[in-house]
Design a protein around this motif. Sequence first.
Motif, PDB file in Angstrom:
ATOM      1  N   SER A 121       0.807  -1.228   0.000  1.00 37.68           N
ATOM      2  CA  SER A 121       0.000   0.000   0.000  1.00 37.68           C
ATOM      3  C   SER A 121       0.841   1.280   0.000  1.00 37.68           C
ATOM      4  N   GLU A 122       2.093   1.180  -0.457  1.00 34.90           N
ATOM      5  CA  GLU A 122       2.972   2.342  -0.655  1.00 34.90           C
ATOM      6  C   GLU A 122       3.231   3.115   0.636  1.00 34.90           C
ATOM      7  N   ILE A 123       3.533   2.407   1.711  1.00 35.81           N
ATOM      8  CA  ILE A 123       3.856   3.053   2.980  1.00 35.81           C
ATOM      9  C   ILE A 123       5.369   3.212   3.112  1.00 35.81           C
ATOM     10  N   ASP A 124       5.778   4.250   3.859  1.00 40.05           N
ATOM     11  CA  ASP A 124       7.202   4.518   4.080  1.00 40.05           C
ATOM     12  C   ASP A 124       7.708   3.894   5.372  1.00 40.05           C
ATOM     13  N   ILE A 125       6.813   3.737   6.339  1.00 41.62           N
ATOM     14  CA  ILE A 125       7.192   3.193   7.641  1.00 41.62           C
ATOM     15  C   ILE A 125       6.002   2.452   8.225  1.00 41.62           C
ATOM     16  N   VAL A 126       6.279   1.365   8.930  1.00 41.10           N
ATOM     17  CA  VAL A 126       5.216   0.601   9.568  1.00 41.10           C
ATOM     18  C   VAL A 126       5.470   0.545  11.072  1.00 41.10           C
ATOM     19  N   TYR A 127       4.421   0.823  11.833  1.00 38.11           N
ATOM     20  CA  TYR A 127       4.468   0.711  13.289  1.00 38.11           C
ATOM     21  C   TYR A 127       3.851  -0.622  13.681  1.00 38.11           C
ATOM     22  N   PHE A 128       4.642  -1.469  14.349  1.00 39.66           N
ATOM     23  CA  PHE A 128       4.157  -2.765  14.793  1.00 39.66           C
ATOM     24  C   PHE A 128       3.576  -2.631  16.194  1.00 39.66           C
ATOM     25  N   ALA A 129       2.256  -2.577  16.260  1.00 43.37           N
ATOM     26  CA  ALA A 129       1.565  -2.456  17.540  1.00 43.37           C
ATOM     27  C   ALA A 129       1.221  -3.820  18.114  1.00 43.37           C
ATOM     28  N   ASN A 130       1.630  -4.874  17.410  1.00 45.86           N
ATOM     29  CA  ASN A 130       1.333  -6.231  17.845  1.00 45.86           C
ATOM     30  C   ASN A 130       2.344  -6.712  18.876  1.00 45.86           C
ATOM     31  N   THR A 131       2.120  -7.899  19.422  1.00 46.37           N
ATOM     32  CA  THR A 131       3.053  -8.481  20.382  1.00 46.37           C
ATOM     33  C   THR A 131       4.352  -8.837  19.685  1.00 46.37           C
ATOM     34  N   ASN A 132       5.457  -8.766  20.439  1.00 48.69           N
ATOM     35  CA  ASN A 132       6.761  -8.989  19.821  1.00 48.69           C
ATOM     36  C   ASN A 132       6.991 -10.423  19.376  1.00 48.69           C
ATOM     37  N   SER A 133       6.122 -11.356  19.751  1.00 51.72           N
ATOM     38  CA  SER A 133       6.269 -12.743  19.311  1.00 51.72           C
ATOM     39  C   SER A 133       6.099 -12.873  17.804  1.00 51.72           C
ATOM     40  N   GLU A 134       5.445 -11.884  17.181  1.00 48.20           N
ATOM     41  CA  GLU A 134       5.222 -11.924  15.739  1.00 48.20           C
ATOM     42  C   GLU A 134       6.195 -11.041  14.968  1.00 48.20           C
ATOM     43  N   ASN A 135       7.025 -10.296  15.668  1.00 51.51           N
ATOM     44  CA  ASN A 135       7.828  -9.269  15.015  1.00 51.51           C
ATOM     45  C   ASN A 135       8.781  -9.803  13.956  1.00 51.51           C
ATOM     46  N   LEU A 136       9.473 -10.893  14.248  1.00 52.21           N
ATOM     47  CA  LEU A 136      10.575 -11.335  13.399  1.00 52.21           C
ATOM     48  C   LEU A 136      10.148 -11.537  11.948  1.00 52.21           C
ATOM     49  N   GLU A 137       9.176 -12.385  11.713  1.00 53.83           N
ATOM     50  CA  GLU A 137       8.773 -12.695  10.342  1.00 53.83           C
ATOM     51  C   GLU A 137       8.129 -11.495   9.656  1.00 53.83           C
ATOM     52  N   MET A 138       7.367 -10.714  10.403  1.00 54.34           N
ATOM     53  CA  MET A 138       6.710  -9.551   9.805  1.00 54.34           C
ATOM     54  C   MET A 138       7.726  -8.473   9.443  1.00 54.34           C
ATOM     55  N   ILE A 139       8.730  -8.284  10.292  1.00 56.17           N
ATOM     56  CA  ILE A 139       9.770  -7.297  10.005  1.00 56.17           C
ATOM     57  C   ILE A 139      10.598  -7.726   8.804  1.00 56.17           C
ATOM     58  N   LYS A 140      10.884  -9.014   8.701  1.00 54.57           N
ATOM     59  CA  LYS A 140      11.631  -9.515   7.543  1.00 54.57           C
ATOM     60  C   LYS A 140      10.953  -9.100   6.240  1.00 54.57           C
ATOM     61  N   LYS A 141       9.656  -9.311   6.180  1.00 51.78           N
ATOM     62  CA  LYS A 141       8.918  -8.986   4.960  1.00 51.78           C
ATOM     63  C   LYS A 141       8.910  -7.484   4.693  1.00 51.78           C
ATOM     64  N   ALA A 142       8.700  -6.689   5.752  1.00 50.61           N
ATOM     65  CA  ALA A 142       8.650  -5.233   5.579  1.00 50.61           C
ATOM     66  C   ALA A 142      10.015  -4.685   5.171  1.00 50.61           C
ATOM     67  N   ALA A 143      11.075  -5.149   5.836  1.00 48.68           N
ATOM     68  CA  ALA A 143      12.421  -4.661   5.535  1.00 48.68           C
ATOM     69  C   ALA A 143      12.841  -5.039   4.121  1.00 48.68           C
ATOM     70  N   THR A 144      12.437  -6.218   3.672  1.00 47.34           N
ATOM     71  CA  THR A 144      12.760  -6.657   2.315  1.00 47.34           C
ATOM     72  C   THR A 144      12.208  -5.691   1.275  1.00 47.34           C
ATOM     73  N   LYS A 145      11.101  -5.054   1.594  1.00 52.45           N
ATOM     74  CA  LYS A 145      10.484  -4.094   0.676  1.00 52.45           C
ATOM     75  C   LYS A 145      10.968  -2.666   0.916  1.00 52.45           C
ATOM     76  N   GLY A 146      11.974  -2.506   1.800  1.00 52.54           N
ATOM     77  CA  GLY A 146      12.545  -1.184   2.037  1.00 52.54           C
ATOM     78  C   GLY A 146      11.699  -0.290   2.911  1.00 52.54           C
ATOM     79  N   ILE A 147      10.825  -0.875   3.721  1.00 52.23           N
ATOM     80  CA  ILE A 147       9.935  -0.100   4.587  1.00 52.23           C
ATOM     81  C   ILE A 147      10.581   0.066   5.959  1.00 52.23           C
ATOM     82  N   ASN A 148      10.631   1.299   6.464  1.00 50.16           N
ATOM     83  CA  ASN A 148      11.197   1.565   7.783  1.00 50.16           C
ATOM     84  C   ASN A 148      10.301   0.984   8.873  1.00 50.16           C
ATOM     85  N   ILE A 149      10.890   0.758  10.065  1.00 48.66           N
ATOM     86  CA  ILE A 149      10.223   0.000  11.117  1.00 48.66           C
ATOM     87  C   ILE A 149      10.184   0.785  12.427  1.00 48.66           C
ATOM     88  N   LEU A 150       9.017   0.785  13.085  1.00 50.39           N
ATOM     89  CA  LEU A 150       8.887   1.241  14.472  1.00 50.39           C
ATOM     90  C   LEU A 150       8.305   0.094  15.280  1.00 50.39           C
TER      91      LEU A 150
END
Length: 330
Positions: free
Chosen positions: A78-107
């Motif tokens: 959806s053409e976002i520049d940064i994603v804020y992960f408001a979910n529990t950290n147990s899900e962070n790893l795989e979701m961050i991998k996908k976001a970072a692969t697309k060049g999306i900044n992470i909070l």
Amino acid sequence: MIKPAIKFNINPKIPKRIKWGIAGDNINIGENFLPAFNKVQFGKVTSLYSHNLTIVKKLAEKFSIANYSNNYDQFLESEIDIVYFANTNSENLEMIKKAATKGINILCESPIALNIKEAEEIIRICSERNVNLFINQAHRLHPLLIKAKELVDSNFLGKIISVSVSLHSSIMKNESEDSGEHGIINELGFQAVDMLRFFGGEISEIKGYIDNFILHSSKEDYSAAIVKFSKVGYGIFSISAFAKQRINHIEISGINGTLLIENNLGKKMNSSRLVIDVHKEGKMVFRKRANKITAMIRSIHKTLSKNLPPFTSGEEGLKNLIIIEQLKKN
């Protein structure tokens, strides 16, 4: 007669509008994070993701957000520049991998991962993909906390003797419930350690206790520890999850006097108090109400538009996690 076209001088210093996405099932983002954008220029939440489509649909309608989905891959497109992960950290790893692969900044929230190995992998992935990894430590950005930090760094108190952090939360609804998904050490321990490091510097040693003597459940509801700073002095923290009223304060003691910061952590618009008590200068009291989340968003925008270091990086989050893991092993 054909008039010449009017030329407009566009100011190249004006940053582009940063598009935010929010991923997670935490409905509380509608109470604190989303409203903070009302006072932020050049930034807007344009996309929401959650497993629960009902949650994101309600939030999207309430805050006029065009895109929402329960499909994570669709959300990342959806053409976002940064994603804020408001979910529990147990899900962070795989979701961050996908976001970072697309060049999306992470909070991310703190802790950024369930363990040190996962945290290191998250940092490595973001570094390889050249994306910023921010940690939500918005409490660092309160004006009174910044002023206290300036006073400490300018040697206003002289040699620092100790830093004390007390956080007592009312997060449990009743005495029979567990203290959150991972217990009080994950609810408040990372904030306490972060504040000790913020004022006292790096920590070389920690000794303490984690207990569940209040609820006698499988989750801890109290922790206390003493730390030794690498350069000078000691730090102490005490945290609990059974207070009827949320209490928090930070006290920095030096040979010339003390600084006391009250009510800095917690709700986004707390009225905080800074008490300065220095030898032969008397006591001074300052009060300030500030939206720390808005300040954090502005800081992130400044980092992204001017290519500056993050106000709290993934490495900072990893350092806090290492200290907490050492405490758990004691």
